[in-house]
Design a protein around this motif. Structure first.
Motif, mmCIF file in Angstrom:
data_model
loop_
_atom_site.group_PDB
_atom_site.id
_atom_site.type_symbol
_atom_site.label_atom_id
_atom_site.label_comp_id
_atom_site.label_asym_id
_atom_site.label_seq_id
_atom_site.Cartn_x
_atom_site.Cartn_y
_atom_site.Cartn_z
ATOM 1 N N GLY A 35 0.800 -1.207 0.000
ATOM 2 C CA GLY A 35 0.000 0.000 0.000
ATOM 3 C C GLY A 35 0.834 1.258 0.000
ATOM 4 O O GLY A 35 0.519 2.245 -0.680
ATOM 5 N N HIS A 40 -1.674 3.952 -2.134
ATOM 6 C CA HIS A 40 -3.042 3.853 -1.624
ATOM 7 C C HIS A 40 -3.239 2.452 -1.054
ATOM 8 O O HIS A 40 -2.523 1.514 -1.388
ATOM 9 C CB HIS A 40 -4.070 4.125 -2.725
ATOM 10 N N ASP A 41 -4.207 2.337 -0.154
ATOM 11 C CA ASP A 41 -4.443 1.064 0.519
ATOM 12 C C ASP A 41 -5.581 0.314 -0.156
ATOM 13 O O ASP A 41 -6.750 0.468 0.193
ATOM 14 C CB ASP A 41 -4.769 1.288 2.007
ATOM 15 N N THR A 42 -5.252 -0.488 -1.135
ATOM 16 C CA THR A 42 -6.280 -1.275 -1.830
ATOM 17 C C THR A 42 -5.992 -2.758 -1.731
ATOM 18 O O THR A 42 -6.645 -3.551 -2.394
ATOM 19 C CB THR A 42 -6.367 -0.865 -3.316
ATOM 20 N N ASN A 44 -5.183 -5.952 1.181
ATOM 21 C CA ASN A 44 -5.189 -6.294 2.597
ATOM 22 C C ASN A 44 -4.644 -7.705 2.794
ATOM 23 O O ASN A 44 -4.258 -8.381 1.847
ATOM 24 C CB ASN A 44 -6.600 -6.175 3.174
ATOM 25 N N TRP A 62 -0.003 -5.081 -9.417
ATOM 26 C CA TRP A 62 0.492 -5.551 -8.124
ATOM 27 C C TRP A 62 1.741 -6.411 -8.274
ATOM 28 O O TRP A 62 2.576 -6.466 -7.376
ATOM 29 C CB TRP A 62 -0.610 -6.315 -7.393
#
Length: 380
Positions: A35, A40-42, A44, A62
């Protein structure tokens, strides 16, 4: 399939797991790192888990960020997408020159038709021959021969002992690629570990991982993978063995290259204790660890740490016992002396000493490891 009948995780998922654990990270930590790099935090922990278990495949976006945070070239992740069942066929098309592809295809069909069907004893003899030849021949020649034999062996993987043979030969095959390319060598070391697991033979499982760890550690390449494989080997069996010696010394090189000299010295002592109980005779084989070879491992470690006294001691021991029939390893020792000179401040003198030693060795006897060592010395 695994031993309990569940599907094996895909190669990419296993590789992400190995690289993550080599950093000491949880799945949540890897998600956080991704992230931060992505901005950005997409992603988990659950998504990382799905990648590792093979339930999802990382998109190209990714995959690039995984390569960044796990500190490996993206090529290694891209190659791991290939189905394990197809890797030997891919080797015939990508690992060797196109001109020999026809010969490999013929070998494969001949084996499938039963025209050529080497026995278990034939394969055991082949393993011994390759182990001896690797000590004196160049990587290109070994790679060409092994490519053909692996295609034939692919047709005979119907018994645990054949998987053990495949594991040993695949480990040697990996060594014909430079570990620094971040793809082929590591991919083949991972295949070798999988084959060893299929064999069910604990000694082979430990040896394959230990041999990969010392090869990568000695080359100073893919240190996270080297550390992971060493850890796996050491956790599998605590009995002294050649695989354990390799694993301990591989981990020592990782520690030295990461600046943990105290940890590296402690591991040298541990490796020596394991060697005292499990060291080989003086066989001139890549599958053996005689006393002179153990000291070659320690010689490069000492040079990397700048420890002149240790370097002098182990280099003297290695030179005293080194067979005259193995001039390439004499070159290793001279290049270690060159690296030591650079560590104590004589960069020009050390580089010149190493280059002269390499040039004295006939080009056909050069190895990928020697060339990588020269690069390390020039960059020191």
């Amino acid at each position: 399939m695994s031993a309990n009948g569940t599907p094996d995780p895909p190669a990419l998922g296993c590789l992400i797991t190995d690289l993550r654990t080599s950093h000491g990270w949880s799945q949540s930590r890897l998600a956080t790192e991704l992230g931060q790099v992505a901005g950005h935090d997409t992603v988990n922990r659950e998504q990382v888990s799905r990648w590792e278990n093979g339930k999802r495949t990382p998109a190209a976006f990714w995959l690039r960020h995984l390569a960044t945070v796990l500190q490996v070239p993206i090529e290694i992740l891209e190659r791991a997408r290939v189905d394990r069942r197809n890797f030997l066929t891919a080797a015939a098309g990508t690992a060797i020159a196109p001109m020999v592809a026809s010969d490999l295809i013929e070998e494969g069909f001949a084996a499938a038709l039963g025209v050529k069907h080497p026995s278990v004893e034939d394969w055991e003899e082949a393993v011994e021959t390759y182990g001896r030849d690797y000590m004196t021949q160049g990587a290109a020649e070994i790679q060409k021969r092994l490519s053909a034999d692996l295609v034939v062996l692919q047709q005979q993987l119907d018994a645990p002992c054949m998987w053990a043979t495949a594991a040993k030969l695949a480990t040697l095959y990996a060594k014909t690629f430079p570990g620094s390319d971040g793809a082929k060598a590591v991919t083949w070391y991972r295949h070798a570990a999988t084959f060893a697991d299929r064999s069910g033979d604990e000694t082979t499982r430990v040896w394959v991982r230990g041999r990969a760890a010392i090869a990568l550690g000695y080359e100073g390449a893919a240190l996270g993978v080297a550390d992971t494989l060493a850890s796996q080997a050491l956790e599998m069996d605590d009995k002294p063995s050649l695989g354990r010696v390799n694993a301990v010394m591989g981990r020592a090189h990782v520690r030295a290259l990461r600046g943990d000299h105290q940890g590296a010295r402690s591991l040298i002592d541990e490796g020596r204790r394991a060697f005292d109980q499990a060291g080989s005779d003086d066989a001139e084989s890549d599958y053996a660890i005689p006393w002179w070879r153990f000291n070659v491992f320690a010689s490069l470690l000492a040079a990397r740490m700048g420890d002149e006294q240790l370097a002098d001691d182990v280099q003297t021991e290695a030179a005293r016992n080194l067979p005259e029939s193995l001039p390439r390893f004499k070159t290793h020792l001279e290049m270690h002396r060159g690296l030591m000179l650079t560590r104590v401040g004589d960069r020009d003198g050390g580089t010149a000493h190493a280059r002269a030693a390499l040039e004295e060795l006939p080009p056909e006897k050069h190895s990928l490891t020697l060339r990588m060592l020269m690069e390390e010395i020039e960059a020191a």
